[in-house]
Design an enzyme around this catalytic site. Structure first.
Site, short mmCIF file in Angstrom:
data_model
loop_
_atom_site.label_atom_id
_atom_site.label_comp_id
_atom_site.label_asym_id
_atom_site.label_seq_id
_atom_site.Cartn_x
_atom_site.Cartn_y
_atom_site.Cartn_z
N HIS A 170 15.21 6.91 -6.76
CA HIS A 170 15.99 5.75 -6.31
C HIS A 170 17.09 5.42 -7.32
O HIS A 170 16.94 5.68 -8.51
CB HIS A 170 15.09 4.51 -6.18
CG HIS A 170 14.16 4.55 -5.01
ND1 HIS A 170 12.81 4.32 -5.13
CD2 HIS A 170 14.39 4.75 -3.68
CE1 HIS A 170 12.25 4.40 -3.92
NE2 HIS A 170 13.18 4.66 -3.04
N CYS A 257 9.84 -1.82 -8.37
CA CYS A 257 9.31 -1.55 -7.01
C CYS A 257 8.09 -2.37 -6.65
O CYS A 257 7.76 -2.50 -5.47
CB CYS A 257 9.03 -0.07 -6.84
SG CYS A 257 8.35 0.75 -8.24
C1 CIR Z 1 7.38 6.59 -3.11
O1 CIR Z 1 7.61 7.78 -3.38
O2 CIR Z 1 7.90 6.00 -2.16
C2 CIR Z 1 6.42 5.84 -4.00
N1 CIR Z 1 5.39 6.72 -4.46
C3 CIR Z 1 7.15 5.23 -5.17
C4 CIR Z 1 8.15 4.20 -4.75
C5 CIR Z 1 8.86 3.56 -5.89
N2 CIR Z 1 9.74 2.56 -5.39
C6 CIR Z 1 10.78 2.09 -6.07
O3 CIR Z 1 11.09 2.56 -7.15
N3 CIR Z 1 11.49 1.15 -5.48
#
Ligand code: CIR
Length: 267
Positions: A170, A257
């Protein structure tokens, strides 16, 4: 429109989702072993405590067994002071997380808009003091950015499309807002030019993962294990609060996140 200015890092409230019992099945780009659910829960408690110590009221949503990645609640919505925008997470296994969170968001916001096309993950959105940056990535596509842009335009917000570096999950994996005009960024993102006109604080060598931090009121909450970057921030006068993040890091999770942060102007 409410000015983003202070509300890009001054928050009254945060929403978190307690870790799924199936957290060990979370998505990851690289196999570094499954996260341990018990240790994850402990780390998550420390993260929530850090938010509370920064002065926000934390709303805890119940775990969702069907969505292993749902603890990463930032990806389902963009919270602005006057409204929340429900996003469309780009990973197929996460698509249902947004609707599963809509009712809880409605309780906190007078208005809820929906991105109706394409895909956008909240992790690709950085609201600064003057604009909303949205990074094109493997999770966020052009159609989603256009759909989000129309909503933001109607609300009077300036949006700018930027590129998430190749191989980076991201946009905010590589950056964080420190104040209206200052960002913490990895050297690779800083060199892309997307922050021209901003003051940039670069992460220290070999500490790129420190970039996924969050400024919450007078605190900067960051993952443990990045002492040089933490020192740089402290020397600039930031109050740095480090929390354990080893388990979330196994499935590509960081500080931003695990919460939706907002300033509740209507409560
Ligand atoms: C994913 O791959 O969607 C999750 N394992 C990690 C998401 C992390 N989200 C973020 O940095 N906003």
């Amino acid at each position: 429109m409410t000015s983003l200015n202070l509300h890009s890092y001054r928050f009254s409230d945060a929403i978190v989702r307690l870790p799924s019992p199936n957290i060990s099945q979370g998505l990851r780009a690289e196999d570094r072993g499954d996260p341990d659910p018990e240790r994850f829960a402990q780390d998550h408690d420390a993260y929530v405590a850090a938010l509370e110590q920064a002065g926000v009221r934390v709303h805890r949503l119940p775990p969702l067994a069907d969505f292993p990645d749902s603890v990463f609640i930032e990806d389902v919505a963009l919270c602005l002071p006057e409204a929340v925008i429900l996003l469309r997470p780009g990973a197929p296994s996460r698509a249902g997380e947004a609707e599963a969170t809509a009712a809880a968001l409605r309780e906190c916001f007078p208005v809820l808009h929906r991105v109706e096309d394409g895909h956008v993950d909240g992790g690709d959105i950085l609201a600064t003091g003057r604009e909303i940056l949205v990074g094109l990535s493997d999770r966020t596509d052009n159609a989603g950015i256009v759909a989000l842009g129309e909503i933001l335009d109607n609300m009077g917000y300036a949006m700018r499309k930027v590129e998430t570096p190749p191989g980076v999950l991201h946009f905010k994996t590589d950056c964080a807002l420190l104040d209206e005009n200052t960002v913490l960024a990895t050297p690779r993102l800083a060199q892309s030019g997307c922050f021209d006109g901003y003051e940039i604080v670069e992460t220290a060598p070999d500490e790129e993962a420190a970039a996924n931090a969050i400024r919450v009121n007078d605190h900067v909450i960051m993952a443990e294990g990045f002492p040089v970057t933490a020192g740089i921030l402290e020397s600039r006068g930031y109050h740095v609060h480090c929390v354990p993040n080893d388990e979330a890091a196994r499935i590509d999770g960081g500080m931003s996140c695990m919460s939706l942060r907002f300033f509740a102007i209507h409560q």
